[in-house]
Design a protein around this motif. Structure first.
Motif, PDB file in Angstrom:
ATOM      1  N   GLY A   1      28.257  36.266  59.972  1.00 51.82           N
ATOM      2  CA  GLY A   1      28.742  37.167  58.414  1.00 51.82           C
ATOM      3  C   GLY A   1      27.646  37.820  57.938  1.00 51.82           C
ATOM      4  O   GLY A   1      26.655  38.161  59.270  1.00 51.82           O
ATOM      5  N   GLY A   2      27.732  38.819  57.561  1.00 49.13           N
ATOM      6  CA  GLY A   2      27.173  40.043  56.788  1.00 49.13           C
ATOM      7  C   GLY A   2      25.546  38.970  55.999  1.00 49.13           C
ATOM      8  O   GLY A   2      25.382  38.118  55.797  1.00 49.13           O
ATOM      9  N   GLY A   3      24.157  40.219  56.884  1.00 54.05           N
ATOM     10  CA  GLY A   3      23.359  39.711  56.839  1.00 54.05           C
ATOM     11  C   GLY A   3      22.572  39.094  57.544  1.00 54.05           C
ATOM     12  O   GLY A   3      23.304  38.036  58.683  1.00 54.05           O
ATOM     13  N   ASN A   4      21.433  39.145  57.547  1.00 55.69           N
ATOM     14  CA  ASN A   4      19.975  37.950  58.549  1.00 55.69           C
ATOM     15  C   ASN A   4      20.879  36.254  58.685  1.00 55.69           C
ATOM     16  O   ASN A   4      20.753  35.896  59.954  1.00 55.69           O
ATOM     17  CB  ASN A   4      18.783  38.582  59.238  1.00 55.69           C
ATOM     18  N   ASN A   5      20.878  36.464  57.333  1.00 55.62           N
ATOM     19  CA  ASN A   5      20.722  34.746  57.275  1.00 55.62           C
ATOM     20  C   ASN A   5      22.167  34.192  57.995  1.00 55.62           C
ATOM     21  O   ASN A   5      22.473  33.252  58.251  1.00 55.62           O
ATOM     22  CB  ASN A   5      20.697  34.198  55.812  1.00 55.62           C
ATOM     23  N   PHE A   6      23.220  34.992  58.320  1.00 58.01           N
ATOM     24  CA  PHE A   6      24.299  34.750  58.813  1.00 58.01           C
ATOM     25  C   PHE A   6      24.518  34.619  59.857  1.00 58.01           C
ATOM     26  O   PHE A   6      25.997  34.842  61.032  1.00 58.01           O
ATOM     27  CB  PHE A   6      25.847  34.932  57.161  1.00 58.01           C
ATOM     28  N   ARG A   7      23.905  35.452  60.992  1.00 58.60           N
ATOM     29  CA  ARG A   7      24.087  36.572  61.585  1.00 58.60           C
ATOM     30  C   ARG A   7      23.460  34.823  62.635  1.00 58.60           C
ATOM     31  O   ARG A   7      23.142  33.599  62.481  1.00 58.60           O
ATOM     32  CB  ARG A   7      23.062  37.863  62.037  1.00 58.60           C
TER      33      ARG A   7
ATOM     34  N   SER B   1      37.343  34.960  63.176  1.00 57.33           N
ATOM     35  CA  SER B   1      36.947  36.170  63.609  1.00 57.33           C
ATOM     36  C   SER B   1      34.726  35.872  63.788  1.00 57.33           C
ATOM     37  O   SER B   1      34.702  34.975  64.133  1.00 57.33           O
ATOM     38  CB  SER B   1      36.734  36.867  61.964  1.00 57.33           C
ATOM     39  N   PHE B   2      34.612  37.768  64.534  1.00 51.46           N
ATOM     40  CA  PHE B   2      33.409  37.071  64.529  1.00 51.46           C
ATOM     41  C   PHE B   2      32.609  38.573  64.013  1.00 51.46           C
ATOM     42  O   PHE B   2      32.947  39.770  64.872  1.00 51.46           O
ATOM     43  CB  PHE B   2      32.937  37.232  66.121  1.00 51.46           C
ATOM     44  N   HIS B   3      31.541  38.263  63.253  1.00 47.75           N
ATOM     45  CA  HIS B   3      30.601  39.672  62.688  1.00 47.75           C
ATOM     46  C   HIS B   3      29.418  39.108  63.131  1.00 47.75           C
ATOM     47  O   HIS B   3      28.566  38.311  62.872  1.00 47.75           O
ATOM     48  CB  HIS B   3      31.030  39.448  60.821  1.00 47.75           C
ATOM     49  N   ASN B   4      28.722  39.890  62.939  1.00 47.68           N
ATOM     50  CA  ASN B   4      26.974  40.626  63.526  1.00 47.68           C
ATOM     51  C   ASN B   4      26.175  39.248  64.269  1.00 47.68           C
ATOM     52  O   ASN B   4      25.387  38.975  63.364  1.00 47.68           O
ATOM     53  CB  ASN B   4      26.649  39.912  61.397  1.00 47.68           C
ATOM     54  N   ASN B   5      27.114  39.286  64.725  1.00 48.41           N
ATOM     55  CA  ASN B   5      26.222  38.067  66.175  1.00 48.41           C
ATOM     56  C   ASN B   5      25.482  39.239  67.003  1.00 48.41           C
ATOM     57  O   ASN B   5      25.870  40.409  67.607  1.00 48.41           O
ATOM     58  CB  ASN B   5      26.834  37.586  66.325  1.00 48.41           C
ATOM     59  N   ILE B   6      24.290  38.578  67.717  1.00 50.55           N
ATOM     60  CA  ILE B   6      23.672  39.261  68.824  1.00 50.55           C
ATOM     61  C   ILE B   6      24.297  38.411  70.210  1.00 50.55           C
ATOM     62  O   ILE B   6      23.658  36.718  69.855  1.00 50.55           O
ATOM     63  CB  ILE B   6      21.808  39.447  68.676  1.00 50.55           C
ATOM     64  N   ILE B   7      23.981  38.634  71.249  1.00 46.50           N
ATOM     65  CA  ILE B   7      24.796  38.481  72.217  1.00 46.50           C
ATOM     66  C   ILE B   7      23.709  38.709  73.228  1.00 46.50           C
ATOM     67  O   ILE B   7      24.430  39.470  73.939  1.00 46.50           O
ATOM     68  CB  ILE B   7      25.916  37.938  72.201  1.00 46.50           C
ATOM     69  N   GLY B   8      22.971  38.586  73.856  1.00 46.75           N
ATOM     70  CA  GLY B   8      22.039  38.692  75.281  1.00 46.75           C
ATOM     71  C   GLY B   8      21.338  39.385  75.197  1.00 46.75           C
ATOM     72  O   GLY B   8      19.961  39.889  75.284  1.00 46.75           O
ATOM     73  N   LEU B   9      20.616  39.629  73.204  1.00 45.06           N
ATOM     74  CA  LEU B   9      19.422  40.199  72.714  1.00 45.06           C
ATOM     75  C   LEU B   9      18.144  39.523  72.650  1.00 45.06           C
ATOM     76  O   LEU B   9      19.120  38.271  71.672  1.00 45.06           O
ATOM     77  CB  LEU B   9      19.998  41.847  71.887  1.00 45.06           C
ATOM     78  N   ASN B  10      17.647  39.482  72.166  1.00 43.98           N
ATOM     79  CA  ASN B  10      15.997  39.056  71.562  1.00 43.98           C
ATOM     80  C   ASN B  10      16.871  39.051  69.171  1.00 43.98           C
ATOM     81  O   ASN B  10      17.924  39.796  69.611  1.00 43.98           O
ATOM     82  CB  ASN B  10      14.907  38.876  71.347  1.00 43.98           C
TER      83      ASN B  10
ATOM     84  N   GLY C   1      33.982  44.586  63.122  1.00 36.49           N
ATOM     85  CA  GLY C   1      35.106  44.871  61.797  1.00 36.49           C
ATOM     86  C   GLY C   1      34.980  46.111  61.568  1.00 36.49           C
ATOM     87  O   GLY C   1      34.005  47.298  61.853  1.00 36.49           O
ATOM     88  N   ASP C   2      35.556  46.865  60.448  1.00 40.63           N
ATOM     89  CA  ASP C   2      35.700  48.368  59.741  1.00 40.63           C
ATOM     90  C   ASP C   2      33.781  48.425  58.741  1.00 40.63           C
ATOM     91  O   ASP C   2      33.571  49.384  58.546  1.00 40.63           O
ATOM     92  CB  ASP C   2      36.373  48.930  59.570  1.00 40.63           C
ATOM     93  N   ASN C   3      33.545  47.563  58.145  1.00 39.03           N
ATOM     94  CA  ASN C   3      32.421  47.180  57.417  1.00 39.03           C
ATOM     95  C   ASN C   3      30.682  47.111  58.241  1.00 39.03           C
ATOM     96  O   ASN C   3      30.891  47.438  58.652  1.00 39.03           O
ATOM     97  CB  ASN C   3      32.072  45.825  56.500  1.00 39.03           C
ATOM     98  N   THR C   4      30.497  48.251  57.102  1.00 40.09           N
ATOM     99  CA  THR C   4      28.381  48.268  57.482  1.00 40.09           C
ATOM    100  C   THR C   4      28.316  47.276  58.730  1.00 40.09           C
ATOM    101  O   THR C   4      27.776  46.943  59.851  1.00 40.09           O
ATOM    102  CB  THR C   4      27.124  48.590  56.603  1.00 40.09           C
ATOM    103  N   ASP C   5      27.696  45.534  58.439  1.00 39.90           N
ATOM    104  CA  ASP C   5      27.309  44.012  58.627  1.00 39.90           C
ATOM    105  C   ASP C   5      28.380  43.786  59.549  1.00 39.90           C
ATOM    106  O   ASP C   5      28.229  42.612  60.274  1.00 39.90           O
ATOM    107  CB  ASP C   5      27.131  43.925  57.784  1.00 39.90           C
ATOM    108  N   ASP C   6      29.960  44.983  59.769  1.00 40.82           N
ATOM    109  CA  ASP C   6      30.849  43.824  60.825  1.00 40.82           C
ATOM    110  C   ASP C   6      30.140  43.316  62.249  1.00 40.82           C
ATOM    111  O   ASP C   6      31.136  42.204  62.591  1.00 40.82           O
ATOM    112  CB  ASP C   6      32.006  44.010  60.088  1.00 40.82           C
ATOM    113  N   GLY C   7      29.919  44.934  62.614  1.00 44.76           N
ATOM    114  CA  GLY C   7      29.793  45.102  64.218  1.00 44.76           C
ATOM    115  C   GLY C   7      28.247  43.817  64.818  1.00 44.76           C
ATOM    116  O   GLY C   7      27.812  43.133  64.149  1.00 44.76           O
ATOM    117  N   ASN C   8      29.498  43.551  66.337  1.00 44.11           N
ATOM    118  CA  ASN C   8      27.932  42.447  66.962  1.00 44.11           C
ATOM    119  C   ASN C   8      27.287  43.871  68.072  1.00 44.11           C
ATOM    120  O   ASN C   8      27.975  44.756  67.976  1.00 44.11           O
ATOM    121  CB  ASN C   8      29.233  41.665  67.285  1.00 44.11           C
ATOM    122  N   THR C   9      26.219  42.700  68.659  1.00 43.62           N
ATOM    123  CA  THR C   9      25.545  43.525  69.697  1.00 43.62           C
ATOM    124  C   THR C   9      26.022  42.306  70.693  1.00 43.62           C
ATOM    125  O   THR C   9      25.086  41.480  70.943  1.00 43.62           O
ATOM    126  CB  THR C   9      24.161  43.627  69.607  1.00 43.62           C
ATOM    127  N   VAL C  10      26.919  43.425  71.742  1.00 43.48           N
ATOM    128  CA  VAL C  10      26.650  42.495  72.833  1.00 43.48           C
ATOM    129  C   VAL C  10      25.881  43.172  74.040  1.00 43.48           C
ATOM    130  O   VAL C  10      26.785  43.975  74.788  1.00 43.48           O
ATOM    131  CB  VAL C  10      28.409  41.669  73.183  1.00 43.48           C
TER     132      VAL C  10
END
Length: 205
Positions: free
Chosen positions: A5-11, A38-47, A71-80
């Motif tokens: 989800g949005g923000g570091n606390n939900f990542r 739905s998958f939002h704001n996750n980091i997969i494969g990095l620190n 998604g289309d909002n600023t914080d929606d995207g994941n990093t893979v």
């Protein structure tokens, strides 16, 4: 289900899973026959800061209906990024990838059970800023036309950054799909081989 989800606390940070190739323990996220996730704001494969590689063998494995990644909002995207490993006896070749959308079939009817996955606003092969190369060893996104996968968006924040991947940016192939008719890979509104600004090269092999 909502993962992240949005923000570091939900990542969620899903990295460093290096079990035997093909096992669940080697995958950052594995979804089997899961629908409407739905998958939002996750980091997969990095620190945890999204800057340094801490790869899984496979970043994301997904089957099922109507799953939304980013998604289309600023914080929606994941990093893979940073996923996959070279073979020890052939370091030019890799096993694993960033994202694998796999086909699942009904055992009796042979109807496809993986349909309508969307990817918007993600960084596949770049760091969390979308500007630095942190490629996956294999393909960025591996899918097939019968899966009906949509990659990209008409909005600026829904644009995927797909760069620095070792075996093509997006692979959409019908192999192993039993030659079922129809389907598509809709790919539009992405930066493929370029960073977030569109001015710096992040080439895929």
């Amino acid at each position: 289900n909502a993962i992240g989800g949005g923000g570091n606390n939900f990542r969620n940070v899903m990295s460093g899973n290096n079990g035997p190739a093909g096992s669940v323990g080697a995958t950052g996220i594995a979804v089997t026959a899961g629908n409407s996730n739905s998958f939002h704001n996750n980091i997969i494969g990095l620190n945890g800061t999204g800057t340094t590689k801490l790869g899984n063998i496979l970043g994301v494995f997904m089957t099922g209906f109507d799953n939304s990644f980013g998604g289309d909002n600023t914080d929606d995207g994941n990093t893979v990024s940073g996923n996959g490993k070279p073979y020890t006896d052939d370091p030019i070749r890799c096993y694993g990838a960033g994202v694998h959308i796999a086909m699942l079939y009904d055992a009796e009817t042979q109807e496809p059970l993986t349909l309508n996955t969307t990817f918007r606003g993600n960084r596949i092969g770049a760091d969390i800023s979308g500007t630095l190369p942190r490629g996956n060893c294999g393909a960025g996104i591996y899918t097939g036309p019968t899966h009906q996968t949509t990659i990209g968006s008409i909005t600026q924040s829904g644009r995927n950054i797909i760069g620095d991947n070792g075996f093509t940016a997006i692979r959409c192939t019908s192999e192993n799909d039993f030659n079922l008719p129809g389907g598509y890979c809709a790919i539009a509104g992405n930066n493929i081989g370029a960073d977030l600004t569109g001015t710096v090269s992040l080439p895929n092999d």
